[in-house]
Design an enzyme around this catalytic site. Structure first.
Site, PDB file in Angstrom:
ATOM      1  N   GLY A 247      47.198  34.363  -3.689  1.00 54.66           N
ATOM      2  CA  GLY A 247      48.676  34.753  -3.447  1.00 54.66           C
ATOM      3  C   GLY A 247      49.435  33.441  -3.897  1.00 54.66           C
ATOM      4  O   GLY A 247      49.400  32.836  -4.773  1.00 54.66           O
TER       5      GLY A 247
ATOM      6  N   VAL B   5      50.202  30.498  -2.506  1.00 54.71           N
ATOM      7  CA  VAL B   5      49.365  29.432  -2.857  1.00 54.71           C
ATOM      8  C   VAL B   5      48.098  29.150  -3.767  1.00 54.71           C
ATOM      9  O   VAL B   5      48.191  28.352  -4.496  1.00 54.71           O
ATOM     10  CB  VAL B   5      48.913  28.768  -1.557  1.00 54.71           C
ATOM     11  CG1 VAL B   5      48.268  27.382  -1.172  1.00 54.71           C
ATOM     12  CG2 VAL B   5      50.284  28.598  -0.601  1.00 54.71           C
TER      13      VAL B   5
ATOM     14  N   LYS C  54      56.647  27.598  16.909  1.00 52.40           N
ATOM     15  CA  LYS C  54      56.405  28.712  16.016  1.00 52.40           C
ATOM     16  C   LYS C  54      57.060  29.992  16.767  1.00 52.40           C
ATOM     17  O   LYS C  54      57.145  29.836  17.801  1.00 52.40           O
ATOM     18  CB  LYS C  54      54.807  29.038  16.061  1.00 52.40           C
ATOM     19  CG  LYS C  54      54.378  30.050  14.688  1.00 52.40           C
ATOM     20  CD  LYS C  54      54.195  29.054  13.762  1.00 52.40           C
ATOM     21  CE  LYS C  54      53.574  29.944  12.432  1.00 52.40           C
ATOM     22  NZ  LYS C  54      53.066  28.913  11.285  1.00 52.40           N
TER      23      LYS C  54
ATOM     24  N   GLY D  98      41.633  34.069  -2.530  1.00 55.87           N
ATOM     25  CA  GLY D  98      42.891  34.438  -1.937  1.00 55.87           C
ATOM     26  C   GLY D  98      44.009  33.777  -3.071  1.00 55.87           C
ATOM     27  O   GLY D  98      44.129  32.732  -3.317  1.00 55.87           O
TER      28      GLY D  98
HETATM   29  P1  NAD Z   1      49.932  35.334   0.358  1.00 57.31           P
HETATM   30  O1  NAD Z   1      50.063  36.243   1.422  1.00 57.31           O
HETATM   31  O2  NAD Z   1      50.825  35.130  -0.624  1.00 57.31           O
HETATM   32  O3  NAD Z   1      48.419  35.519  -0.383  1.00 57.31           O
HETATM   33  C1  NAD Z   1      47.229  35.700   0.258  1.00 57.31           C
HETATM   34  C2  NAD Z   1      46.384  36.481  -0.625  1.00 57.31           C
HETATM   35  O4  NAD Z   1      44.998  36.543  -0.002  1.00 57.31           O
HETATM   36  C3  NAD Z   1      46.751  37.657  -1.322  1.00 57.31           C
HETATM   37  O5  NAD Z   1      46.653  37.809  -2.753  1.00 57.31           O
HETATM   38  C4  NAD Z   1      45.939  38.730  -0.412  1.00 57.31           C
HETATM   39  O6  NAD Z   1      45.617  39.786  -1.358  1.00 57.31           O
HETATM   40  C5  NAD Z   1      44.423  37.919  -0.466  1.00 57.31           C
HETATM   41  N1  NAD Z   1      43.477  38.333   0.496  1.00 57.31           N
HETATM   42  C6  NAD Z   1      43.709  38.702   1.820  1.00 57.31           C
HETATM   43  N2  NAD Z   1      42.508  38.687   2.502  1.00 57.31           N
HETATM   44  C7  NAD Z   1      41.531  38.183   1.664  1.00 57.31           C
HETATM   45  C8  NAD Z   1      40.281  38.329   1.728  1.00 57.31           C
HETATM   46  N3  NAD Z   1      39.349  38.664   2.995  1.00 57.31           N
HETATM   47  N4  NAD Z   1      39.567  37.865   0.757  1.00 57.31           N
HETATM   48  C9  NAD Z   1      39.970  37.405  -0.548  1.00 57.31           C
HETATM   49  N5  NAD Z   1      41.587  37.705  -0.597  1.00 57.31           N
HETATM   50  C10 NAD Z   1      42.097  37.999   0.555  1.00 57.31           C
HETATM   51  O7  NAD Z   1      49.707  33.933   1.263  1.00 57.31           O
HETATM   52  P2  NAD Z   1      50.049  32.377   1.026  1.00 57.31           P
HETATM   53  O8  NAD Z   1      51.273  32.022   1.250  1.00 57.31           O
HETATM   54  O9  NAD Z   1      49.402  32.277  -0.444  1.00 57.31           O
HETATM   55  O10 NAD Z   1      49.023  31.687   1.928  1.00 57.31           O
HETATM   56  C11 NAD Z   1      47.888  31.617   1.893  1.00 57.31           C
HETATM   57  C12 NAD Z   1      47.326  30.932   3.264  1.00 57.31           C
HETATM   58  O11 NAD Z   1      47.443  29.620   3.113  1.00 57.31           O
HETATM   59  C13 NAD Z   1      47.532  31.707   4.561  1.00 57.31           C
HETATM   60  O12 NAD Z   1      46.382  31.496   5.444  1.00 57.31           O
HETATM   61  C14 NAD Z   1      48.604  31.054   5.063  1.00 57.31           C
HETATM   62  O13 NAD Z   1      48.761  30.975   6.201  1.00 57.31           O
HETATM   63  C15 NAD Z   1      48.128  29.516   4.455  1.00 57.31           C
HETATM   64  N6  NAD Z   1      49.496  28.608   4.344  1.00 57.31           N
HETATM   65  C16 NAD Z   1      50.433  28.733   3.539  1.00 57.31           C
HETATM   66  C17 NAD Z   1      51.581  28.106   3.363  1.00 57.31           C
HETATM   67  C18 NAD Z   1      52.434  28.154   2.227  1.00 57.31           C
HETATM   68  O14 NAD Z   1      53.263  27.330   1.941  1.00 57.31           O
HETATM   69  N7  NAD Z   1      52.640  29.711   1.855  1.00 57.31           N
HETATM   70  C19 NAD Z   1      51.552  26.840   4.035  1.00 57.31           C
HETATM   71  C20 NAD Z   1      50.530  26.603   4.743  1.00 57.31           C
HETATM   72  C21 NAD Z   1      49.453  27.437   5.141  1.00 57.31           C
END
Ligand code: NAD
Length: 356
Positions: free
Chosen positions: A185, A187, A79, A183
């Site tokens: 976003g 995913v 990382k 959340g």
């Molecule tokens: P993202 O930034 O696109 O979305 C995150 C969402 O969570 C946003 O809409 C934000 O407003 C919301 N949020 C933040 N804090 C919050 C809270 N306390 N309560 C409710 N909502 C809240 O992120 P993502 O890419 O969708 O990833 C989501 C999670 O999955 C992260 O922890 C990331 O590390 C993990 N992840 C993502 C991927 C990927 O391919 N994108 C892969 C593995 C793990």
């Protein structure tokens, strides 16, 4: 502080570079290359101190070793963190220059570390990095990369939820099952759509009220206020926002049967996995269920899979979880401990784990 953090870390190599023009600390954690080059995303963010950034990169790179091993990719765990004084505007000349200097650092490792998108870095940034090194995954499809892994992560989590529901309730049919997605976003929003298509009764929670409202309107889902998500009754809670959602403080308030979501580092401390077990809550270990992203990057860019193979491998995340649940039950251990054991066995089989 730096000395203590590095001395107590069980990884192979940490690269520390201070970028003079921007006062950015560039940190690369190569935790393990036992299964292949150390692969993991580049996080671009601010930290209170450089030591906080170092602590993060050491912890995150170790987690990638377990994730890659559990997903059976040809990669080890790594990382990187770009600890910036402030986040440079996407597409700006300053950001571009920073990423080009970072690309030179990645290139200087000759492939020991392979980078990818992470928090605050995306396809466009990988394109810039790709101008200075070939050790990068997740560039746009138009540039020959695999593109944004969010859709694959969501698909993998969906299969993981099906498997978890099957284990907990005796059938993987999601019709009428209540699933709360925290959340919405990249995913979480996609996951909600898969769940809705499968007939689940979806609730949504996000600190961004507009986002929650729009998705609820689109899917006919119920909005749960973000600060009430933990205690809301549901069959499945899917954390897809931040880490440390499951802690000694939150576990007594949980009113779900299953926790299965995309967020990294969902447990506050490892012992929380035992607390969940004692509370009768089935926990899908985060690094197993959210591996769709690394499977997408490795599968398309390194292994040359077609879409059908990818679909099968994402579905297999559910099978892996069923194996984990079976081992946990048979051995009387937490699901997190069972998943660790499985990943460690892969590392041992590939030449041995040198860590503690
Ligand atoms: P993202 O930034 O696109 O979305 C995150 C969402 O969570 C946003 O809409 C934000 O407003 C919301 N949020 C933040 N804090 C919050 C809270 N306390 N309560 C409710 N909502 C809240 O992120 P993502 O890419 O969708 O990833 C989501 C999670 O999955 C992260 O922890 C990331 O590390 C993990 N992840 C993502 C991927 C990927 O391919 N994108 C892969 C593995 C793990």
């Amino acid at each position: 502080m730096f000395e203590e953090l590095i001395a107590s870390w069980d990884g192979e190599q940490v690269v520390i570079h201070h970028d003079e023009p921007t006062s950015t600390w560039m940190l690369i954690g190569v935790h393990s290359t036992v299964l292949g080059p150390a692969m993991g995303g580049t996080r671009l963010t601010t930290y209170p101190t450089p030591a906080d950034a170092l602590e993060d990169v050491l912890r995150l790179s170790a987690a990638m070793t377990w994730k890659q091993a559990a997903a059976d990719t040809p990669y080890g765990g790594g990382k990187a963190v770009l600890a910036v004084p402030e986040i440079p505007v996407p597409g700006s000349p300053e950001r571009r220059a920073l990423l080009r200097r970072y690309a030179s650092l990645v290139e200087s490792l000759h492939g020991t570390y392979v980078t990818a998108p992470d928090m605050n870095t995306g396809e466009a940034d990988m394109d810039v990095i790709g101008e200075g090194t070939s050790y990068v995954l997740g560039r746009p499809v138009a540039s020959g990369g695999a593109g944004d892994p969010g859709a694959a992560t969501a698909r993998g989590v969906f299969h993981g939820i099906e498997a978890s529901v099957k284990h907990a309730f005796g059938s993987g049919d999601l019709t009428g099952r209540t699933v709360l997605v925290q959340g919405l976003g990249s995913v979480g929003a996609r996951l909600c759509r898969h769940l809705e298509e499968a007939g689940a009764s979806v609730s949504v929670a996000d600190v961004n009220d507009g986002r929650a409202g729009a998705l609820a309107d689109e899917l006919g889902a119920t909005v749960v206020p973000a600060d009430e998500a933990i205690g809301a009754p549901c069959d499945v809670l899917a954390p897809c926002a931040t880490g440390k959602v499951v802690t000694e403080a939150t576990i007594p308030r949980l009113r779900c049967r299953v926790i299965a979501g995309a967020a990294n580092n969902q447990l506050g401390v490892p012992e929380d996995a035992d607390r969940l077990r004692d509370a009768g809550i089935l926990y899908a270990p985060d690094f197993v269920i959210n591996a769709g992203g690394v499977i997408h990057l490795a599968g398309y860019e390194t292994l040359g899979w077609d879409e059908a193979t990818m679909a099968k491998r994402l579905e297999a995340i559910g099978d892996t979880l069923l194996d984990v649940y079976e081992v946990a039950e048979r051995e009387g251990i937490s699901t997190a401990a069972a998943a660790d054991r499985m990943a460690r066995a892969r590392l041992d089989a590939a030449g041995g784990w040198t860590g503690p």
